[in-house]
Design an enzyme around this catalytic site. Structure first.
Site, mmCIF file in Angstrom:
data_model
loop_
_atom_site.group_PDB
_atom_site.id
_atom_site.type_symbol
_atom_site.label_atom_id
_atom_site.label_comp_id
_atom_site.label_asym_id
_atom_site.label_seq_id
_atom_site.Cartn_x
_atom_site.Cartn_y
_atom_site.Cartn_z
ATOM 1 N N HIS A 184 36.193 38.357 33.142
ATOM 2 C CA HIS A 184 36.388 39.459 33.984
ATOM 3 C C HIS A 184 35.140 40.232 33.930
ATOM 4 O O HIS A 184 34.553 40.520 33.122
ATOM 5 C CB HIS A 184 37.653 40.387 33.032
ATOM 6 N N GLU A 187 34.020 43.880 31.858
ATOM 7 C CA GLU A 187 34.032 43.687 30.225
ATOM 8 C C GLU A 187 32.572 43.424 30.133
ATOM 9 O O GLU A 187 32.501 42.251 29.256
ATOM 10 C CB GLU A 187 35.113 42.999 29.807
ATOM 11 N N ARG A 242 37.202 43.580 38.503
ATOM 12 C CA ARG A 242 37.422 42.623 37.298
ATOM 13 C C ARG A 242 37.483 40.992 37.889
ATOM 14 O O ARG A 242 37.430 40.302 37.128
ATOM 15 C CB ARG A 242 38.940 42.878 37.005
ATOM 16 N N HIS A 312 36.705 38.829 25.664
ATOM 17 C CA HIS A 312 37.305 39.952 26.674
ATOM 18 C C HIS A 312 36.858 41.181 26.116
ATOM 19 O O HIS A 312 36.589 41.312 24.783
ATOM 20 C CB HIS A 312 38.674 39.675 26.947
ATOM 21 N N GLU A 386 39.712 39.986 22.263
ATOM 22 C CA GLU A 386 39.436 41.163 22.737
ATOM 23 C C GLU A 386 38.573 41.999 21.781
ATOM 24 O O GLU A 386 39.072 42.592 21.076
ATOM 25 C CB GLU A 386 40.795 41.837 23.220
#
Ligand SMILES: *[C@@H]1O[C@H](CO)[C@@H](O)[C@H](O)[C@H]1NC(C)=O
Ligand SMILES: *[C@@H]1O[C@H](CO)[C@@H](O)[C@H](O)[C@H]1NC(C)=O
Ligand SMILES: *[C@@H]1O[C@H](CO)[C@@H](O)[C@H](O)[C@H]1NC(C)=O
Ligand SMILES: *[C@@H]1O[C@H](CO)[C@@H](O)[C@H](O)[C@H]1NC(C)=O
Ligand SMILES: *[C@@H]1O[C@H](CO)[C@@H](O)[C@H](O)[C@H]1NC(C)=O
Ligand SMILES: *[C@@H]1O[C@H](CO)[C@@H](O)[C@H](O)[C@H]1NC(C)=O
Ligand SMILES: *[C@@H]1O[C@H](CO)[C@@H](O)[C@H](O)[C@H]1NC(C)=O
Ligand SMILES: *[C@@H]1O[C@H](CO)[C@@H](O)[C@H](O)[C@H]1NC(C)=O
Length: 454
Positions: A184, A187, A242, A312, A386
């Protein structure tokens, strides 16, 4: 005599590449589609004898009738190679005539950054793609004993997707850990982590017993930026972009959420068929070239990959499969244990809290993720990480948090890799120093004998 000269010249070129690391300066990619078995064999012979960088498929053995073969060739060798390949097959095309040109298309903000190559690479700032490309070249060149650079595929806008292979020379057949960052675009902390990870390994592997032990059995493949087109777009046009940059709806909208595009319950959960949506799943499973490149690689090395990590931000989570149902994944208990160990190692580093659990429970439901597709293939240890933060800055994590975020993530990732290594290679203690000295011993003995008897 001419034949000999050709082979000799190519030998030198290959060696040169070996020593200087891979540079895409004036590199050419040839595409050939063999039409019958005879052409396949001819190609296999030529590619093998020249040691060219075969980009697709990964091994000459896997060349098949009617399947496209891609080969990377130094521009200086083009004429010779092309001539001989044309003896095999007429279906030869020059795919890209200068990868460097495309890779470095300087639409990115370069402004005040032109001095950089003289100074040390700054790992605590975000870098535009052209700097990351340069960094990959440099790190492979500086640590050619450990790091090599390879092409995975091309993005929609024809940029080369390059990954770094961290591998200690060994006669052992090693397993693979995969780490990708930046699927993405916005990020940015993810690509920053991938670079940090490689830096840490190359700086410390000689003195860090844990890293040495891991590298005896595992090769680590790092794809620093998966969604390169999107990443560049997030630098030049829209910081919070994104998706990738494919065009849909007659150019009225752009971009597929690449992490909804894998072939696992595709487009069933929290995915959109509206191409304006941020979770647009694409026109079909694996419709995107970026996704396809990852899929082709993973399928070709399926039996060797033991761990798949995709990085991410944000939310501070270590996620086990899966995203597309409330059901628990195959080896849920063990995956959860590993995720919890990682979260705890991460918290110990700077006190940042990370939670561990199934994707669909901790985050949201989502189908078509790379993590789930890989897990469904049979690879047990497949995690989504994440990173920071918990919602204060979201995708625009301030640069002063790059270092602590990378430090804690390093601790988490190494915990996972160590677990996987111990599981697949229990009690493998012999040090490389030992392996090495045996080799040197044998080599010396052979050398002495050959001197004696010559
Ligand atoms: C790169 O730049 C050239 C010249 O400006 C342009 O023709 C080409 O389309 C660009 N390629 C990409 C992939 O942006
Ligand atoms: C590569 O080595 C040079 C010379 O020692 C150094 O200046 C440069 O920072 C290194 N690059 C990377 C990416 O480590
Ligand atoms: C690296 O970049 C950060 C963020 O821009 C900056 O604060 C720091 O001074 C830089 N470090 C060096 C050594 O240039
Ligand atoms: C795209 O444009 C063409 C010609 O303008 C039109 O025939 C077609 O229906 C359009 N497709 C979509 C999906 O809008
Ligand atoms: C997706 O998976 C299904 C079911 O396993 C298979 O039939 C199909 O061919 C796959 N599609 C692609 C594009 O790989
Ligand atoms: C697609 O999504 C966009 C942006 O969210 C929205 O404006 C548009 O109405 C949607 N189109 C359809 C057909 O739902
Ligand atoms: C997983 O753990 C739960 C709770 O600790 C236990 O009830 C269950 O039997 C375990 N499942 C497997 C497959 O080991
Ligand atoms: C996020 O973390 C900060 C610092 O640890 C904390 O002060 C804040 O309350 C957290 N916010 C949320 C929404 O959890």
């Amino acid at each position: 005599m001419r034949q000999l000269w050709i082979v000799w010249t190519l030998g030198i070129l290959t060696l040169q590449e070996c020593f200087t690391g891979t540079e895409y300066n004036g590199v050419i990619i040839l595409e050939i589609t063999p039409q019958n078995e005879k052409e396949v064999q001819c190609l296999q012979n030529i590619l093998q004898s020249w040691l060219l960088d075969i980009w697709k498929p990964l091994q000459p053995e896997n060349i098949n009738v009617k399947a496209t073969v891609r080969v990377r060739i130094p521009s200086t060798a083009l004429q010779l190679v092309k001539e001989d390949l044309l003896h095999c097959s007429q279906s030869l095309e020059i795919l890209i005539d200068n990868v460097k040109h495309i890779a470095g298309n300087k639409t990115e903000t370069k402004e005040t950054r032109s001095k950089k190559s003289i100074t040390e690479y700054n790992y605590t700032t975000y870098h535009p793609m052209n700097e990351i490309y340069d960094w990959m070249n440099e790190i492979a060149k500086n640590h050619s004993d450990l790091v090599t650079q390879h092409l995975l595929g091309l993005t929609y806008e024809s940029r080369p997707m390059q990954y770094l292979k961290i591998s200690q020379p060994s006669v052992r057949h090693k397993k693979i850990v995969w780490i990708d960052c930046g699927i993405h675009a916005r990020e940015w902390i993810a690509p920053a982590f991938c670079q940090w990870f490689v830096k840490e390994i190359v700086q410390n592997y000689q003195n860090d017993q844990r890293i040495r032990k891991i590298l005896q059995s595992l090769d680590i493949y790092v794809l620093p930026v998966l969604n390169i087109d999107g990443y560049i777009y997030s630098w030049t046009k829209e910081r919070l972009w994104r998706k990738n940059r494919s065009q849909y709806g007659n150019g009225t909208c752009y971009g597929v959420d690449l992490n909804r595009n894998f072939n696992v319950s595709w487009c069933t959960h929290r995915s959109s068929t509206n191409c304006s949506s941020n979770s647009f799943c694409g026109s079909s499973p694996v419709s995107e070239p970026e996704t396809r490149a990852v899929v082709e690689f993973v399928e070709s090395r399926q039996s060797d990959i033991v761990c798949f990590l995709t990085i991410h931000s944000y939310s501070q989570l270590i996620l086990t499969p899966n995203g597309y149902s409330a059901g628990l994944s195959r080896n849920y208990n063990e995956s959860l244990k590993v995720a919890q160990m990682a979260a705890s190692a991460m918290e110990k580093t700077h006190g940042t809290k990370y939670r561990a659990g199934p994707f669909s429970k901790l985050l949201y439901e989502a189908s078509g993720t790379s993590q789930d597709w890989v897990h469904d293939l049979g690879i047990d240890f497949s995690f989504t990480l994440e990173l920071r933060d918990n919602g204060s800055h979201k995708f625009t994590l301030p640069e002063d948090q790059i270092q602590p975020t990378c430090e804690e993530t390093m601790a988490g990732v190494m915990t996972i890799i160590k677990y996987v290594n111990d599981k697949y290679f229990p009690n493998k203690a012999p040090s490389t120093v030992f392996d090495c000295s045996i080799n040197i011993l044998i080599f010396n003995t052979v050398l002495q004998f050959s001197v004696l008897f010559s």
